[in-house]
Design a protein around this motif. Sequence first.
Motif, PDB file in Angstrom:
ATOM      1  N   ARG A  13       0.838  -1.213   0.000  1.00  0.00           N
ATOM      2  CA  ARG A  13       0.000   0.000   0.000  1.00  0.00           C
ATOM      3  C   ARG A  13       0.866   1.254   0.000  1.00  0.00           C
ATOM      4  N   ALA A  14       1.932   1.237   0.782  1.00  0.00           N
ATOM      5  CA  ALA A  14       2.809   2.414   0.821  1.00  0.00           C
ATOM      6  C   ALA A  14       3.415   2.650  -0.563  1.00  0.00           C
ATOM      7  N   HIS A  15       3.825   1.568  -1.202  1.00  0.00           N
ATOM      8  CA  HIS A  15       4.451   1.721  -2.530  1.00  0.00           C
ATOM      9  C   HIS A  15       3.458   2.286  -3.543  1.00  0.00           C
ATOM     10  N   ALA A  16       2.201   1.917  -3.398  1.00  0.00           N
ATOM     11  CA  ALA A  16       1.193   2.425  -4.338  1.00  0.00           C
ATOM     12  C   ALA A  16       0.943   3.916  -4.097  1.00  0.00           C
ATOM     13  N   LEU A  17       1.193   4.386  -2.895  1.00  0.00           N
ATOM     14  CA  LEU A  17       0.884   5.779  -2.563  1.00  0.00           C
ATOM     15  C   LEU A  17       2.054   6.736  -2.788  1.00  0.00           C
ATOM     16  N   LEU A  18       3.280   6.217  -2.714  1.00  0.00           N
ATOM     17  CA  LEU A  18       4.447   7.116  -2.741  1.00  0.00           C
ATOM     18  C   LEU A  18       4.924   7.393  -4.162  1.00  0.00           C
ATOM     19  N   ASP A  19       5.493   8.584  -4.369  1.00  0.00           N
ATOM     20  CA  ASP A  19       6.071   8.864  -5.686  1.00  0.00           C
ATOM     21  C   ASP A  19       7.502   8.306  -5.740  1.00  0.00           C
ATOM     22  N   ALA A  20       8.116   8.432  -6.924  1.00  0.00           N
ATOM     23  CA  ALA A  20       9.420   7.798  -7.148  1.00  0.00           C
ATOM     24  C   ALA A  20      10.492   8.346  -6.205  1.00  0.00           C
ATOM     25  N   HIS A  21      10.444   9.640  -5.906  1.00  0.00           N
ATOM     26  CA  HIS A  21      11.467  10.221  -5.026  1.00  0.00           C
ATOM     27  C   HIS A  21      11.380   9.618  -3.632  1.00  0.00           C
ATOM     28  N   ALA A  22      10.166   9.586  -3.121  1.00  0.00           N
ATOM     29  CA  ALA A  22       9.970   9.088  -1.761  1.00  0.00           C
ATOM     30  C   ALA A  22      10.367   7.609  -1.681  1.00  0.00           C
ATOM     31  N   LEU A  23      10.031   6.860  -2.729  1.00  0.00           N
ATOM     32  CA  LEU A  23      10.366   5.430  -2.733  1.00  0.00           C
ATOM     33  C   LEU A  23      11.872   5.207  -2.757  1.00  0.00           C
ATOM     34  N   ALA A  24      12.568   6.017  -3.579  1.00  0.00           N
ATOM     35  CA  ALA A  24      14.030   5.889  -3.659  1.00  0.00           C
ATOM     36  C   ALA A  24      14.640   6.173  -2.290  1.00  0.00           C
ATOM     37  N   TYR A  25      14.139   7.191  -1.634  1.00  0.00           N
ATOM     38  CA  TYR A  25      14.668   7.553  -0.310  1.00  0.00           C
ATOM     39  C   TYR A  25      14.351   6.466   0.716  1.00  0.00           C
ATOM     40  N   LEU A  26      13.141   5.940   0.668  1.00  0.00           N
ATOM     41  CA  LEU A  26      12.694   4.972   1.669  1.00  0.00           C
ATOM     42  C   LEU A  26      13.389   3.618   1.527  1.00  0.00           C
ATOM     43  N   GLU A  27      13.376   3.101   0.315  1.00  0.00           N
ATOM     44  CA  GLU A  27      13.812   1.707   0.151  1.00  0.00           C
ATOM     45  C   GLU A  27      15.295   1.571  -0.184  1.00  0.00           C
ATOM     46  N   GLY A  28      15.923   2.666  -0.573  1.00  0.00           N
ATOM     47  CA  GLY A  28      17.303   2.572  -1.037  1.00  0.00           C
ATOM     48  C   GLY A  28      18.291   2.286   0.082  1.00  0.00           C
TER      49      GLY A  28
END
Length: 352
Positions: A13-28
Amino acid sequence: MEPFPTLAEARRRAHALLDAHALAYLEGGSGAERTLRWNEEAFGRYVIRPTVCTGDAAPDITCTLLGEQLAMPILVAPFGLDRIFHPDGHRAVVQGAAEAGTVAIASSSSGYTLEDVHAASPAGAWAFQVSALGPVGVAERAARRAADTGYRALCITVDTPRPGWRERTLEDPDPPSAVELASANYGPDDFAERMAGAVGWTWAMVAALGAAAGLPWMAKGVLTAADARAAVAHGAAAVIVSNHGGRQLDGAPAAIDALPEVVAEVGAEVPVIIDGGIRHGSDVLIALALGATAVGIGRPAAWGLTAGGADGVARVLSILAEEYAIARTLAGGLEVAPRPRRSWRSDLNALG
Ligand SMILES: Cc1cc2nc3c(=O)[nH]c(=O)nc-3n(C[C@H](O)[C@H](O)[C@H](O)COP(=O)(O)O)c2cc1C
Protein backbone atom coordinates in the motif's frame (compact mmCIF):
# COMPACT_ATOMS: atom_id res chain seq x y z
CA MET A 1 -7.85 3.25 6.92
CA GLU A 2 -8.88 -0.22 5.77
CA PRO A 3 -6.72 -2.30 8.15
CA PHE A 4 -3.91 -4.19 6.43
CA PRO A 5 -3.38 -7.79 7.59
CA THR A 6 0.40 -8.09 7.19
CA LEU A 7 3.54 -5.98 6.92
CA ALA A 8 3.89 -7.08 3.30
CA GLU A 9 0.49 -5.58 2.54
CA ALA A 10 1.41 -2.36 4.38
CA ARG A 11 4.49 -2.19 2.14
CA ARG A 12 2.41 -2.73 -1.01
CA ARG A 13 0.00 0.00 0.00
CA ALA A 14 2.81 2.41 0.82
CA HIS A 15 4.45 1.72 -2.53
CA ALA A 16 1.19 2.42 -4.34
CA LEU A 17 0.88 5.78 -2.56
CA LEU A 18 4.45 7.12 -2.74
CA ASP A 19 6.07 8.86 -5.69
CA ALA A 20 9.42 7.80 -7.15
CA HIS A 21 11.47 10.22 -5.03
CA ALA A 22 9.97 9.09 -1.76
CA LEU A 23 10.37 5.43 -2.73
CA ALA A 24 14.03 5.89 -3.66
CA TYR A 25 14.67 7.55 -0.31
CA LEU A 26 12.69 4.97 1.67
CA GLU A 27 13.81 1.71 0.15
CA GLY A 28 17.30 2.57 -1.04
CA GLY A 29 20.59 1.61 0.57
CA SER A 30 24.15 2.68 -0.08
CA GLY A 31 26.64 1.49 -2.70
CA ALA A 32 25.79 -1.91 -4.17
CA GLU A 33 23.13 -2.32 -1.45
CA ARG A 34 24.83 -5.47 -0.17
CA THR A 35 24.35 -4.61 3.49
CA LEU A 36 20.74 -3.66 2.80
CA ARG A 37 20.10 -7.15 1.41
CA TRP A 38 22.16 -8.94 4.08
CA ASN A 39 20.11 -7.37 6.88
CA GLU A 40 17.08 -9.43 5.88
CA GLU A 41 18.89 -12.47 4.47
CA ALA A 42 21.02 -13.03 7.57
CA PHE A 43 18.00 -13.99 9.68
CA GLY A 44 17.61 -16.99 7.37
CA ARG A 45 20.90 -18.41 8.60
CA TYR A 46 19.37 -19.23 11.99
CA VAL A 47 16.93 -21.92 12.98
CA ILE A 48 14.66 -21.69 15.98
CA ARG A 49 14.87 -24.82 18.14
CA PRO A 50 11.38 -25.45 19.49
CA THR A 51 10.45 -26.97 22.81
CA VAL A 52 6.91 -28.33 22.74
CA CYS A 53 4.40 -29.04 25.52
CA THR A 54 5.82 -26.43 27.89
CA GLY A 55 2.42 -25.75 29.44
CA ASP A 56 2.81 -22.03 28.67
CA ALA A 57 0.02 -20.86 26.35
CA ALA A 58 0.77 -17.14 26.52
CA PRO A 59 4.41 -16.16 26.95
CA ASP A 60 5.03 -12.71 28.39
CA ILE A 61 6.24 -10.43 25.59
CA THR A 62 6.38 -7.22 27.60
CA CYS A 63 9.70 -5.49 27.93
CA THR A 64 11.45 -3.07 30.30
CA LEU A 65 13.91 -0.77 28.61
CA LEU A 66 15.74 1.98 30.54
CA GLY A 67 12.76 2.20 32.89
CA GLU A 68 10.12 2.18 30.12
CA GLN A 69 7.44 -0.48 30.44
CA LEU A 70 6.63 -1.61 26.91
CA ALA A 71 3.88 -3.95 25.73
CA MET A 72 6.34 -5.49 23.27
CA PRO A 73 10.11 -5.62 22.77
CA ILE A 74 9.66 -3.58 19.58
CA LEU A 75 10.05 0.16 19.03
CA VAL A 76 10.21 2.59 16.14
CA ALA A 77 13.72 3.46 14.92
CA PRO A 78 14.31 7.07 13.85
CA PHE A 79 13.72 7.92 10.21
CA GLY A 80 14.05 11.28 8.51
CA LEU A 81 11.97 13.22 5.98
CA ASP A 82 8.84 12.00 7.76
CA ARG A 83 6.53 14.37 5.92
CA ILE A 84 7.14 12.79 2.53
CA PHE A 85 5.38 9.72 3.90
CA HIS A 86 2.42 11.34 5.60
CA PRO A 87 1.45 14.94 6.33
CA ASP A 88 1.43 14.22 10.08
CA GLY A 89 4.98 12.83 9.98
CA HIS A 90 6.52 12.01 13.34
CA ARG A 91 3.54 13.41 15.16
CA ALA A 92 1.71 10.35 13.87
CA VAL A 93 4.67 8.05 14.54
CA VAL A 94 4.80 8.83 18.28
CA GLN A 95 1.00 8.60 18.52
CA GLY A 96 1.02 5.24 16.75
CA ALA A 97 3.79 3.90 18.97
CA ALA A 98 1.87 4.91 22.10
CA GLU A 99 -1.35 3.41 20.70
CA ALA A 100 0.46 0.08 20.36
CA GLY A 101 1.89 0.32 23.89
CA THR A 102 5.44 1.09 22.90
CA VAL A 103 7.67 4.06 22.05
CA ALA A 104 9.50 5.76 19.20
CA ILE A 105 12.84 7.40 18.68
CA ALA A 106 12.06 10.65 16.86
CA SER A 107 14.54 11.65 14.15
CA SER A 108 15.98 15.16 14.24
CA SER A 109 15.73 15.22 10.40
CA SER A 110 12.05 15.95 10.62
CA GLY A 111 9.55 18.30 9.05
CA TYR A 112 8.19 18.96 12.55
CA THR A 113 10.01 20.52 15.46
CA LEU A 114 10.90 18.21 18.29
CA GLU A 115 8.48 20.18 20.48
CA ASP A 116 5.60 19.54 18.06
CA VAL A 117 6.41 15.83 17.92
CA HIS A 118 6.58 15.53 21.70
CA ALA A 119 3.30 17.39 22.17
CA ALA A 120 1.54 14.93 19.85
CA SER A 121 2.22 12.10 22.32
CA PRO A 122 4.51 12.61 25.31
CA ALA A 123 4.17 8.88 26.08
CA GLY A 124 5.24 7.74 22.63
CA ALA A 125 7.98 10.35 22.22
CA TRP A 126 10.53 8.48 24.28
CA ALA A 127 13.86 9.38 22.73
CA PHE A 128 15.11 12.12 20.46
CA GLN A 129 17.78 11.28 17.89
CA VAL A 130 20.71 13.51 16.99
CA SER A 131 23.60 12.57 14.76
CA ALA A 132 27.30 12.86 15.55
CA LEU A 133 27.52 14.99 12.45
CA GLY A 134 28.42 18.60 11.81
CA PRO A 135 29.23 21.24 14.42
CA VAL A 136 29.05 19.99 18.00
CA GLY A 137 27.28 23.15 19.15
CA VAL A 138 24.41 22.58 16.72
CA ALA A 139 23.89 19.01 17.95
CA GLU A 140 24.14 20.15 21.57
CA ARG A 141 21.48 22.82 21.13
CA ALA A 142 19.06 20.25 19.70
CA ALA A 143 19.88 17.75 22.47
CA ARG A 144 19.31 20.34 25.22
CA ARG A 145 16.01 21.37 23.65
CA ALA A 146 14.96 17.70 23.65
CA ALA A 147 15.75 17.39 27.37
CA ASP A 148 13.87 20.62 28.17
CA THR A 149 10.88 19.40 26.16
CA GLY A 150 10.51 16.18 28.13
CA TYR A 151 12.10 13.46 26.00
CA ARG A 152 13.33 10.77 28.35
CA ALA A 153 16.39 9.60 26.42
CA LEU A 154 18.78 10.74 23.71
CA CYS A 155 19.79 8.57 20.76
CA ILE A 156 23.14 9.59 19.30
CA THR A 157 23.66 8.18 15.82
CA VAL A 158 27.38 7.48 15.46
CA ASP A 159 27.49 5.87 12.01
CA THR A 160 26.75 9.04 10.05
CA PRO A 161 29.73 11.43 10.07
CA ARG A 162 28.44 12.11 6.55
CA PRO A 163 25.56 10.61 4.62
CA GLY A 164 26.33 7.39 2.73
CA TRP A 165 26.62 7.01 -1.06
CA ARG A 166 22.99 6.37 -1.93
CA GLU A 167 22.71 5.75 -5.63
CA ARG A 168 18.95 5.60 -5.91
CA THR A 169 18.64 9.14 -4.58
CA LEU A 170 21.69 10.35 -6.54
CA GLU A 171 20.05 9.17 -9.75
CA ASP A 172 16.83 10.90 -8.83
CA PRO A 173 16.65 13.82 -11.27
CA ASP A 174 14.43 15.97 -9.14
CA PRO A 175 14.70 15.10 -5.46
CA PRO A 176 12.42 16.78 -2.95
CA SER A 177 14.06 19.55 -0.98
CA ALA A 178 15.66 17.94 2.04
CA VAL A 179 16.13 21.32 3.64
CA GLU A 180 12.43 21.98 3.55
CA LEU A 181 11.47 18.51 4.66
CA ALA A 182 14.06 17.81 7.29
CA SER A 183 15.27 20.98 8.92
CA ALA A 184 12.52 21.90 11.36
CA ASN A 185 15.01 21.34 14.16
CA TYR A 186 17.85 23.26 12.55
CA GLY A 187 17.99 26.51 10.64
CA PRO A 188 18.84 26.17 6.92
CA ASP A 189 22.45 27.26 7.60
CA ASP A 190 22.93 24.73 10.38
CA PHE A 191 21.45 22.09 8.10
CA ALA A 192 23.92 22.85 5.30
CA GLU A 193 26.87 22.89 7.72
CA ARG A 194 25.89 19.52 9.12
CA MET A 195 25.59 17.97 5.67
CA ALA A 196 29.08 19.19 4.69
CA GLY A 197 30.43 16.47 7.00
CA ALA A 198 33.54 18.47 7.83
CA VAL A 199 33.68 17.65 11.55
CA GLY A 200 35.54 14.53 12.72
CA TRP A 201 33.68 13.29 15.76
CA THR A 202 35.32 11.30 18.58
CA TRP A 203 33.80 9.31 21.44
CA ALA A 204 34.78 12.12 23.81
CA MET A 205 32.63 14.51 21.76
CA VAL A 206 29.75 12.02 21.76
CA ALA A 207 30.05 11.70 25.55
CA ALA A 208 30.06 15.50 25.91
CA LEU A 209 26.92 15.72 23.78
CA GLY A 210 25.20 13.11 25.95
CA ALA A 211 26.27 14.92 29.11
CA ALA A 212 25.07 18.29 27.76
CA ALA A 213 21.56 16.91 27.43
CA GLY A 214 21.67 15.31 30.87
CA LEU A 215 19.58 12.38 29.56
CA PRO A 216 20.48 8.70 29.38
CA TRP A 217 21.96 8.31 25.91
CA MET A 218 22.24 5.44 23.46
CA ALA A 219 24.88 5.02 20.80
CA LYS A 220 23.16 3.99 17.55
CA GLY A 221 25.23 2.43 14.79
CA VAL A 222 27.59 0.12 16.67
CA LEU A 223 28.62 -3.12 14.93
CA THR A 224 31.68 -4.39 16.81
CA ALA A 225 32.60 -5.38 20.35
CA ALA A 226 35.32 -2.70 20.42
CA ASP A 227 32.92 0.12 19.52
CA ALA A 228 30.32 -1.20 21.97
CA ARG A 229 32.96 -1.15 24.70
CA ALA A 230 34.00 2.39 23.74
CA ALA A 231 30.37 3.57 23.86
CA VAL A 232 29.79 2.10 27.33
CA ALA A 233 33.16 3.33 28.60
CA HIS A 234 32.10 6.83 27.54
CA GLY A 235 28.79 6.60 29.39
CA ALA A 236 26.25 5.12 26.97
CA ALA A 237 23.19 3.79 28.82
CA ALA A 238 22.34 1.49 25.89
CA VAL A 239 23.80 0.42 22.58
CA ILE A 240 21.92 0.10 19.29
CA VAL A 241 23.40 -2.47 16.95
CA SER A 242 22.60 -1.02 13.54
CA ASN A 243 24.04 -0.36 10.10
CA HIS A 244 21.46 2.36 9.48
CA GLY A 245 19.30 -0.01 7.45
CA GLY A 246 22.12 -0.52 4.93
CA ARG A 247 22.18 3.19 4.12
CA GLN A 248 25.65 4.10 5.37
CA LEU A 249 28.68 1.79 4.95
CA ASP A 250 27.90 -0.75 2.25
CA GLY A 251 29.75 -3.97 3.09
CA ALA A 252 29.17 -3.54 6.83
CA PRO A 253 27.84 -6.72 8.46
CA ALA A 254 24.17 -7.52 8.74
CA ALA A 255 22.93 -6.20 12.07
CA ILE A 256 21.92 -9.66 13.33
CA ASP A 257 25.42 -11.00 12.54
CA ALA A 258 27.00 -8.21 14.61
CA LEU A 259 24.66 -8.68 17.57
CA PRO A 260 26.35 -11.67 19.30
CA GLU A 261 29.76 -10.00 19.70
CA VAL A 262 28.17 -6.81 21.04
CA VAL A 263 26.03 -8.77 23.51
CA ALA A 264 29.07 -10.76 24.62
CA GLU A 265 30.99 -7.55 25.26
CA VAL A 266 28.45 -5.24 26.95
CA GLY A 267 25.17 -7.17 27.23
CA ALA A 268 25.65 -7.77 30.96
CA GLU A 269 26.02 -4.03 31.58
CA VAL A 270 23.55 -2.20 29.31
CA PRO A 271 20.51 -3.04 27.18
CA VAL A 272 21.35 -3.88 23.58
CA ILE A 273 18.82 -2.86 20.94
CA ILE A 274 19.08 -3.99 17.33
CA ASP A 275 17.57 -2.67 14.12
CA GLY A 276 17.88 -3.69 10.48
CA GLY A 277 15.84 -6.18 8.49
CA ILE A 278 13.22 -7.01 11.12
CA ARG A 279 10.16 -8.01 9.07
CA HIS A 280 8.60 -10.92 10.99
CA GLY A 281 7.94 -12.11 14.51
CA SER A 282 10.52 -14.84 14.04
CA ASP A 283 13.16 -12.13 13.39
CA VAL A 284 12.25 -10.57 16.75
CA LEU A 285 12.57 -13.98 18.39
CA ILE A 286 16.01 -14.60 16.87
CA ALA A 287 17.22 -11.16 17.98
CA LEU A 288 16.01 -11.69 21.55
CA ALA A 289 17.41 -15.23 21.65
CA LEU A 290 20.79 -13.77 20.69
CA GLY A 291 20.60 -11.36 23.61
CA ALA A 292 18.87 -8.22 22.39
CA THR A 293 16.56 -6.45 24.84
CA ALA A 294 14.43 -4.98 22.07
CA VAL A 295 14.35 -4.44 18.31
CA GLY A 296 13.74 -1.33 16.23
CA ILE A 297 11.89 -1.06 12.95
CA GLY A 298 12.58 1.63 10.36
CA ARG A 299 11.06 0.95 6.94
CA PRO A 300 8.08 -1.06 8.25
CA ALA A 301 7.09 1.88 10.45
CA ALA A 302 7.33 4.19 7.44
CA TRP A 303 5.09 1.79 5.45
CA GLY A 304 2.52 1.93 8.23
CA LEU A 305 2.77 5.71 8.44
CA THR A 306 2.26 6.05 4.70
CA ALA A 307 -0.62 3.59 4.58
CA GLY A 308 -2.53 4.91 7.57
CA GLY A 309 -0.86 7.63 9.67
CA ALA A 310 -0.82 6.96 13.42
CA ASP A 311 -3.18 3.98 13.10
CA GLY A 312 -0.97 2.52 10.39
CA VAL A 313 2.11 2.75 12.61
CA ALA A 314 0.21 1.20 15.52
CA ARG A 315 -1.01 -1.59 13.25
CA VAL A 316 2.47 -2.46 11.98
CA LEU A 317 3.74 -2.67 15.56
CA SER A 318 0.75 -4.74 16.71
CA ILE A 319 1.05 -7.17 13.79
CA LEU A 320 4.72 -7.71 14.55
CA ALA A 321 3.99 -8.17 18.26
CA GLU A 322 1.22 -10.68 17.52
CA GLU A 323 3.45 -12.62 15.16
CA TYR A 324 6.22 -12.59 17.77
CA ALA A 325 3.79 -13.84 20.45
CA ILE A 326 2.75 -16.71 18.16
CA ALA A 327 6.39 -17.55 17.43
CA ARG A 328 7.17 -17.55 21.16
CA THR A 329 4.29 -19.92 21.88
CA LEU A 330 5.25 -22.25 19.05
CA ALA A 331 8.93 -22.15 20.01
CA GLY A 332 8.27 -22.73 23.69
CA GLY A 333 11.32 -20.66 24.55
CA LEU A 334 14.14 -18.60 23.11
CA GLU A 335 16.63 -20.96 21.57
CA VAL A 336 18.25 -20.53 18.18
CA ALA A 337 21.16 -22.15 16.38
CA PRO A 338 22.98 -21.59 13.12
CA ARG A 339 21.09 -23.25 10.28
CA PRO A 340 22.84 -26.53 9.43
CA ARG A 341 24.55 -26.29 6.07
CA ARG A 342 24.25 -29.23 3.74
CA SER A 343 26.91 -29.53 1.13
CA TRP A 344 26.70 -31.22 -2.26
CA ARG A 345 29.51 -33.46 -1.09
CA SER A 346 27.56 -34.83 1.89
CA ASP A 347 24.44 -35.27 -0.24
CA LEU A 348 26.46 -37.23 -2.82
CA ASN A 349 28.15 -39.27 -0.10
CA ALA A 350 24.76 -40.10 1.35
CA LEU A 351 23.72 -41.41 -2.05
CA GLY A 352 26.75 -43.73 -1.92
C1 LIG B 1 13.82 6.46 5.21
C2 LIG B 1 14.80 6.26 6.33
C3 LIG B 1 15.31 7.37 7.00
C4 LIG B 1 16.20 7.19 8.05
N1 LIG B 1 16.64 8.30 8.76
C5 LIG B 1 17.38 8.11 9.87
C6 LIG B 1 17.71 9.22 10.69
O1 LIG B 1 17.29 10.36 10.45
N2 LIG B 1 18.51 8.98 11.78
C7 LIG B 1 18.95 7.73 12.11
O2 LIG B 1 19.66 7.56 13.09
N3 LIG B 1 18.62 6.67 11.35
C8 LIG B 1 17.85 6.83 10.25
N4 LIG B 1 17.48 5.73 9.52
C9 LIG B 1 17.91 4.38 9.94
C10 LIG B 1 16.88 3.75 10.88
O3 LIG B 1 16.87 4.37 12.14
C11 LIG B 1 17.17 2.26 11.12
O4 LIG B 1 18.51 2.10 11.52
C12 LIG B 1 16.91 1.38 9.90
O5 LIG B 1 15.82 1.84 9.14
C13 LIG B 1 16.64 -0.06 10.34
O6 LIG B 1 16.48 -0.89 9.25
P1 LIG B 1 15.05 -1.33 8.65
O7 LIG B 1 14.62 -0.19 7.80
O8 LIG B 1 15.39 -2.55 7.87
O9 LIG B 1 14.13 -1.60 9.81
C14 LIG B 1 16.61 5.89 8.44
C15 LIG B 1 16.09 4.78 7.76
C16 LIG B 1 15.19 4.96 6.72
C17 LIG B 1 14.63 3.75 6.03
